[in-house]
Design a protein around this motif. Structure first.
Motif, PDB file in Angstrom:
ATOM      1  N   ALA A  50     -35.040  12.839  31.697  1.00 34.74           N
ATOM      2  CA  ALA A  50     -34.838  11.766  30.724  1.00 34.74           C
ATOM      3  C   ALA A  50     -34.500  10.449  31.420  1.00 34.74           C
ATOM      4  O   ALA A  50     -34.949   9.372  31.001  1.00 34.74           O
ATOM      5  CB  ALA A  50     -33.726  12.148  29.749  1.00 34.74           C
ATOM      6  N   ALA A  53     -37.686   9.078  32.835  1.00 40.34           N
ATOM      7  CA  ALA A  53     -38.530   8.550  31.759  1.00 40.34           C
ATOM      8  C   ALA A  53     -37.982   7.226  31.241  1.00 40.34           C
ATOM      9  O   ALA A  53     -38.742   6.290  30.938  1.00 40.34           O
ATOM     10  CB  ALA A  53     -38.619   9.564  30.624  1.00 40.34           C
ATOM     11  N   ASP A  54     -36.661   7.121  31.147  1.00 38.96           N
ATOM     12  CA  ASP A  54     -36.038   5.885  30.669  1.00 38.96           C
ATOM     13  C   ASP A  54     -36.298   4.737  31.645  1.00 38.96           C
ATOM     14  O   ASP A  54     -36.624   3.614  31.236  1.00 38.96           O
ATOM     15  CB  ASP A  54     -34.538   6.103  30.490  1.00 38.96           C
ATOM     16  CG  ASP A  54     -33.833   4.861  29.979  1.00 38.96           C
ATOM     17  OD1 ASP A  54     -33.021   4.287  30.720  1.00 38.96           O
ATOM     18  OD2 ASP A  54     -34.094   4.458  28.824  1.00 38.96           O
ATOM     19  N   ALA A  57     -39.890   3.684  31.300  1.00 39.79           N
ATOM     20  CA  ALA A  57     -40.124   2.963  30.047  1.00 39.79           C
ATOM     21  C   ALA A  57     -39.564   1.543  30.124  1.00 39.79           C
ATOM     22  O   ALA A  57     -40.182   0.584  29.643  1.00 39.79           O
ATOM     23  CB  ALA A  57     -39.493   3.722  28.883  1.00 39.79           C
ATOM     24  N   GLN A 109     -41.188   2.398  22.837  1.00 43.58           N
ATOM     25  CA  GLN A 109     -41.154   3.525  23.777  1.00 43.58           C
ATOM     26  C   GLN A 109     -39.864   3.518  24.586  1.00 43.58           C
ATOM     27  O   GLN A 109     -39.259   4.567  24.835  1.00 43.58           O
ATOM     28  CB  GLN A 109     -42.368   3.458  24.704  1.00 43.58           C
ATOM     29  CG  GLN A 109     -43.685   3.728  23.997  1.00 43.58           C
ATOM     30  CD  GLN A 109     -44.886   3.470  24.890  1.00 43.58           C
ATOM     31  OE1 GLN A 109     -44.783   2.770  25.907  1.00 43.58           O
ATOM     32  NE2 GLN A 109     -46.037   4.021  24.513  1.00 43.58           N
ATOM     33  N   SER A 110     -39.443   2.328  24.994  1.00 44.02           N
ATOM     34  CA  SER A 110     -38.205   2.222  25.763  1.00 44.02           C
ATOM     35  C   SER A 110     -37.010   2.649  24.919  1.00 44.02           C
ATOM     36  O   SER A 110     -36.095   3.321  25.401  1.00 44.02           O
ATOM     37  CB  SER A 110     -38.022   0.780  26.253  1.00 44.02           C
ATOM     38  OG  SER A 110     -36.828   0.646  26.997  1.00 44.02           O
ATOM     39  N   ALA A 113     -36.984   6.376  24.743  1.00 41.33           N
ATOM     40  CA  ALA A 113     -36.567   6.950  26.027  1.00 41.33           C
ATOM     41  C   ALA A 113     -35.059   6.821  26.210  1.00 41.33           C
ATOM     42  O   ALA A 113     -34.394   7.733  26.709  1.00 41.33           O
ATOM     43  CB  ALA A 113     -37.304   6.256  27.173  1.00 41.33           C
TER      44      ALA A 113
END
Length: 307
Positions: A50, A53-54, A57, A109-110, A113
Motif C-alpha cells: 500500500a 502504491a501510495d 499514485a 487514484q491518489s 491509494a
C-alpha cells in the motif's frame, strides 16, 4: 504426564482436570499465537504494498498537476500572440482540458491509494494488538500449567506414586509393543516418537528451550537399525548378549524402547548428553514432570520407564 497423574485423593483429581484443561488451553494458545504472527506478516506485506502504491499514485498526481500548469502556461502564451490564431488557441485549450481530466483521475487514484494505506496501517495495528493479546493469554495459560504441575507434585505419597507410575509405564510398553506400527509414530521437531508421548515431549523441549537449554536427539529406530547398532557396538551376540556387554550399551533387538518410539537419545548443541552437561542437569530436574525418566548408566537415554 504419567508420573504426575496418579493420586487417590479428590484434591489432586481436580488438579488433574484443571491441568488437562490448562494444557489444552496452552496448546490452543500456541496455535492462536502462530495464527496472529501469520496475520502480522500478511498485514506488514499489505502495508508495504500500500505504501508503494501510495507513493506511485502521488508521483503520478504530481506529474499530472505539473502537466496542467505547463499546458495552461502554453495556452496563455498562444492567446497573447499576435496575430491571434484561433486554431492554435483552440488546440492549446484542448490540451489543457485533456491534462486537466488526467489530473482529476490521478487525484482520485491518489486519494484511493492514501485511503488504502491508512486502512493497511490500521490493519497492522489491529494485528499487532491481537498478537500481543494472544501472546499474553498463551503465556498466562502455560504458566498456570507449571503452577498446577507443581501443586500436583506435592499432593501424593512420592514412593507410592513412583511405584504405581512405573508399573503403568511397563504396562504401556507391553501394550504398545504388541500392536506398534510406524503409523503410531509422529515427529516432534525432527525427532520421531510414539504419538502417545508426543505432546509431553514437545512441551519438555519447549520448556527446556525457554530455560536456555536446546535439546534434540534421536527417537524411533527400526529393529533392523537396532541390529546394525548391535554389530557396530561390538555386542558378542546380536540376539542374546546383554546390553552391558557391548562397547556402547545397546539393547537386544526387540527389547529397545526406541523400536516403539518410547525412548529418545537426547543431544544438546549437537553433542550427546553427559552427566555433567547442562542439558542433563535440566532433564534430571524436570523430565519426570513430562513422564520421562533416565537410564542411570546412559545420561543421554530417556524413556517412559527409565530403561
Amino acid at each position: 504426564m504419567m508420573r504426575r497423574s496418579l493420586t487417590a485423593t479428590p484434591g489432586p483429581a481436580r488438579l488433574r482436570i484443571s491441568l488437562a484443561a490448562q494444557q489444552n488451553g496452552c496448546a490452543s494458545g500456541a496455535t492462536e499465537v502462530t495464527s496472529a504472527r501469520a496475520a502480522i506478516a500478511t498485514a506488514q506485506a499489505g502495508l508495504t504494498a500500500a505504501a508503494a502504491a501510495d507513493t506511485a499514485a502521488r508521483t503520478r498526481y504530481l506529474a499530472a498537476t505539473q502537466a496542467v500548469a505547463g499546458a495552461r502556461k502554453t495556452m496563455l502564451r498562444v492567446q497573447r500572440q499576435r496575430p491571434y490564431r484561433s486554431a492554435r488557441v483552440a488546440h492549446a485549450k484542448s490540451a489543457v482540458a485533456i491534462v486537466t481530466k488526467t489530473m482529476i483521475t490521478r487525484r482520485a487514484q491518489s486519494g484511493k491509494a492514501t485511503a488504502a494505506l491508512t486502512a493497511a496501517r490500521t490493519g497492522l495495528s489491529i494485528a499487532t494488538t491481537r498478537l500481543a493479546g494472544a501472546t499474553s493469554r498463551w503465556k498466562t495459560t502455560c504458566a498456570a500449567v507449571k503452577v498446577t504441575q507443581q501443586k500436583l507434585t506435592g499432593t501424593a505419597p512420592t514412593a507410592e506414586l513412583t511405584a504405581r507410575a512405573a508399573a503403568i509405564s511397563r504396562d504401556v510398553v507391553t501394550q504398545v509393543r504388541a500392536t506398534f506400527t510406524t503409523a503410531d509414530a509422529t515427529t516432534v521437531y525432527g525427532i520421531t516418537v510414539h504419538r502417545s508421548v508426543a505432546f509431553a515431549f514437545q512441551r519438555m523441549i519447549d520448556d527446556a528451550k525457554a530455560d536456555g537449554i536446546v535439546l534434540s536427539g534421536g527417537g524411533f529406530r527400526t529393529r533392523q537399525r537396532q541390529i546394525e547398532l548391535r554389530k557396530i557396538n561390538g555386542c558378542p551376540d546380536i540376539s542374546t548378549a546383554p546390553a552391558s556387554s557391548c562397547r556402547v550399551p545397546t539393547a537386544i533387538p526387540g527389547r529397545s524402547l526406541h523400536e516403539i518410539g518410547l525412548a529418545v537419545d537426547i543431544t544438546s548443541g549437537g553433542k550427546t548428553l553427559t552427566a555433567k552437561s547442562a542439558g542433563f542437569a535440566w532433564l534430571k530436574a524436570h523430565a519426570d514432570e513430562y513422564g520421562f525418566a533416565n537410564l542411570p548408566s546412559e545420561p543421554w537415554h530417556w524413556s517412559i520407564t527409565g530403561s
